[in-house]
Design a protein around this motif. Structure first.
Motif, PDB file in Angstrom:
ATOM      1  N   ALA A 253       0.833  -1.209   0.000  1.00 59.04           N
ATOM      2  CA  ALA A 253       0.000   0.000   0.000  1.00 59.04           C
ATOM      3  C   ALA A 253       0.864   1.254   0.000  1.00 59.04           C
ATOM      4  CB  ALA A 253      -0.941   0.000   1.202  1.00 59.04           C
TER       5      ALA A 253
ATOM      6  N   ARG B  81       2.231   1.654  -3.539  1.00 64.29           N
ATOM      7  CA  ARG B  81       1.199   1.966  -4.530  1.00 64.29           C
ATOM      8  C   ARG B  81       0.735   3.422  -4.429  1.00 64.29           C
ATOM      9  NH1 ARG B  81      -3.339  -2.313  -5.209  1.00 64.29           N
ATOM     10  NH2 ARG B  81      -1.553  -3.338  -6.119  1.00 64.29           N
ATOM     11  N   THR B  82       0.647   3.962  -3.235  1.00 67.45           N
ATOM     12  CA  THR B  82       0.127   5.324  -3.073  1.00 67.45           C
ATOM     13  C   THR B  82       1.108   6.386  -3.539  1.00 67.45           C
ATOM     14  OG1 THR B  82       0.959   5.529  -0.817  1.00 67.45           O
ATOM     15  CG2 THR B  82      -1.287   4.681  -1.089  1.00 67.45           C
TER      16      THR B  82
ATOM     17  N   LEU C   2       2.767   8.289  -1.902  1.00 70.47           N
ATOM     18  CA  LEU C   2       2.685   9.462  -1.033  1.00 70.47           C
ATOM     19  C   LEU C   2       3.937   9.648  -0.186  1.00 70.47           C
ATOM     20  CD1 LEU C   2      -0.974   9.077   0.283  1.00 70.47           C
ATOM     21  CD2 LEU C   2      -0.128  10.731  -1.398  1.00 70.47           C
TER      22      LEU C   2
END
Length: 144
Positions: free
Chosen positions: A112, A115-116, A118
């Motif tokens: 996660a 994938r983000t 950020l």
């Protein structure tokens, strides 16, 4: 905006005998709201910009914020201030974004985090140990 480091700096200025050092992690020290009417541009917190930090300070920046307007304004007092303590260190953690300094990498699954996007290009779970290492090293130096 994110004002944890600004709050720590303000506490150091407000209670000069209360702290031995300041750890300023990807701090925001300038507010720029150019799209509001009337526009707002201010150094924040004002007391820190006027008085300088009275104690040694470690300023660790994300690569994302390195060199932006907030950073340029902070440069005037964090590493170069004529006032306050001259004991300053500034580091940039390459491949990081502001969110890299939060605890998300500790509890979110690695897939996660990647994938983000950020958290920058650095391995998200390597940023916090690197950050902690810089902080521990700085605190040990200031204890002497």
């Amino acid at each position: 905006f994110s004002f944890g480091a600004a709050t720590a700096a303000l506490a150091a200025v407000g209670s000069p005998g209360g702290f031995r050092a300041a750890l300023l992690l990807d701090g925001w020290f300038h507010i720029s709201l150019s799209k509001v009417k009337p526009p707002v541009e201010m150094d924040f917190p004002e007391e820190v910009h006027v008085e300088g930090l009275p104690i040694p300070a470690l300023f660790v920046k994300s690569a994302e914020c390195n060199g932006n307007e907030n950073d340029r304004r902070a440069q005037g007092w964090v590493p170069l201030s004529e006032k306050g303590s001259r004991d300053r260190e500034v580091h940039v953690l390459e491949g990081t974004k502001h969110l890299s300094f939060l605890d998300f990498p500790v509890w979110l699954p690695l897939w996660a985090l990647r994938r983000t996007k950020l958290f920058g290009t650095d391995e998200p779970r390597e940023t916090l140990p690197a950050l902690a290492g810089l902080c521990v090293e700085f605190i040990q130096k200031t204890k002497k």
